[in-house]
Design a protein around this motif. Structure first.
Motif, PDB file in Angstrom:
ATOM      1  N   ASP A  99     -35.264 -10.876  -0.729  1.00  0.00           N
ATOM      2  CA  ASP A  99     -35.018 -11.729   0.566  1.00  0.00           C
ATOM      3  C   ASP A  99     -35.974 -12.454   0.190  1.00  0.00           C
ATOM      4  O   ASP A  99     -36.966 -12.689   0.107  1.00  0.00           O
ATOM      5  CB  ASP A  99     -35.939 -10.538   1.776  1.00  0.00           C
ATOM      6  N   PRO A 100     -36.258 -13.859   0.539  1.00  0.00           N
ATOM      7  CA  PRO A 100     -36.818 -14.902   0.388  1.00  0.00           C
ATOM      8  C   PRO A 100     -37.697 -15.356   1.583  1.00  0.00           C
ATOM      9  O   PRO A 100     -38.220 -16.055   1.265  1.00  0.00           O
ATOM     10  CB  PRO A 100     -35.679 -16.505  -0.035  1.00  0.00           C
ATOM     11  N   GLY A 101     -37.442 -14.131   2.727  1.00  0.00           N
ATOM     12  CA  GLY A 101     -38.860 -14.630   3.532  1.00  0.00           C
ATOM     13  C   GLY A 101     -38.976 -16.012   4.317  1.00  0.00           C
ATOM     14  O   GLY A 101     -38.873 -15.842   5.756  1.00  0.00           O
ATOM     15  N   THR A 102     -37.435 -16.905   4.451  1.00  0.00           N
ATOM     16  CA  THR A 102     -36.773 -17.512   5.288  1.00  0.00           C
ATOM     17  C   THR A 102     -35.420 -17.424   5.463  1.00  0.00           C
ATOM     18  O   THR A 102     -34.745 -17.160   3.816  1.00  0.00           O
ATOM     19  CB  THR A 102     -37.071 -18.398   4.175  1.00  0.00           C
ATOM     20  N   ARG A 103     -34.818 -18.288   6.617  1.00  0.00           N
ATOM     21  CA  ARG A 103     -33.537 -18.719   6.850  1.00  0.00           C
ATOM     22  C   ARG A 103     -33.326 -20.264   6.988  1.00  0.00           C
ATOM     23  O   ARG A 103     -34.459 -20.785   7.362  1.00  0.00           O
ATOM     24  CB  ARG A 103     -32.893 -17.468   7.892  1.00  0.00           C
ATOM     25  N   PRO A 104     -32.511 -20.158   6.424  1.00  0.00           N
ATOM     26  CA  PRO A 104     -31.829 -22.050   6.477  1.00  0.00           C
ATOM     27  C   PRO A 104     -31.927 -22.334   7.615  1.00  0.00           C
ATOM     28  O   PRO A 104     -31.362 -21.407   9.240  1.00  0.00           O
ATOM     29  CB  PRO A 104     -30.885 -21.867   6.217  1.00  0.00           C
ATOM     30  N   LEU A 105     -32.622 -23.492   7.677  1.00  0.00           N
ATOM     31  CA  LEU A 105     -32.663 -24.295   9.322  1.00  0.00           C
ATOM     32  C   LEU A 105     -31.723 -25.563  10.447  1.00  0.00           C
ATOM     33  O   LEU A 105     -32.123 -25.371  11.376  1.00  0.00           O
ATOM     34  CB  LEU A 105     -34.100 -24.300   9.331  1.00  0.00           C
ATOM     35  N   GLU A 106     -31.081 -25.902   9.429  1.00  0.00           N
ATOM     36  CA  GLU A 106     -30.566 -27.112   9.200  1.00  0.00           C
ATOM     37  C   GLU A 106     -29.355 -27.243   8.086  1.00  0.00           C
ATOM     38  O   GLU A 106     -29.093 -26.468   7.030  1.00  0.00           O
ATOM     39  CB  GLU A 106     -31.282 -28.208   9.867  1.00  0.00           C
ATOM     40  N   HIS A 107     -28.635 -28.279   8.030  1.00  0.00           N
ATOM     41  CA  HIS A 107     -27.049 -28.891   7.723  1.00  0.00           C
ATOM     42  C   HIS A 107     -27.650 -29.855   7.577  1.00  0.00           C
ATOM     43  O   HIS A 107     -27.795 -30.971   8.401  1.00  0.00           O
ATOM     44  CB  HIS A 107     -25.907 -28.617   7.924  1.00  0.00           C
TER      45      HIS A 107
END
Length: 135
Positions: A99-107
């Motif tokens: 798990d990178p500990g983040t999630r994508p927030l935008e395109h």
């Protein structure tokens, strides 16, 4: 806790001692061609917190745009990171082990996205660089 990543064949490994500042999906034609996918998910990091831990002799670089080098494994071809001015500041999230500990927030760069791909989530979309970004 460190974030670790590696290439497909396991020859190259890296470590990030901090966290991602931001993550997003890039739809530009360069990212699509470099990764063979509709888009690539990138995480932005502090270059001071990144280091290659194994396989430096397997790392190849390609200057995809002025001052930006894409780092990949010369053995398996896996895309790993990008450097600006010789310092890694972006990591391909798909190369993170766990798990990178983040999630994508935008395109981003949706104005040049693959015609055959439909974005189906509700994340913000930017035609090019988001305001104030432009790496």
């Amino acid at each position: 806790m460190a974030i670790r990543g590696s290439c497909l064949c396991g020859s190259v490994h890296y470590e990030i001692t901090g966290s991602f500042a931001l993550a997003g999906h890039c739809h530009c034609s360069i990212c699509r061609k470099a990764n063979g996918a509709a888009y690539v998910s990138w995480g932005i990091i502090d270059p001071e917190q990144f280091r290659w831990t194994a396989g430096q002799d397997h790392i190849a670089q390609y200057e995809s745009s002025p001052g930006k080098q894409r780092c990949f494994c010369r053995q398996c071809g896996a895309s790993l990171a990008s450097s600006h001015g010789g310092r890694v500041s972006e990591v391909v999230l798909g190369s993170v082990d766990g798990d990178p500990g983040t999630r994508p927030l935008e395109h981003i760069f949706v104005d040049s996205k693959a015609i055959w791909h439909d974005i189906t989530d509700e994340l913000p979309r930017h035609g090019e660089w988001p305001p104030g970004m432009g790496l």
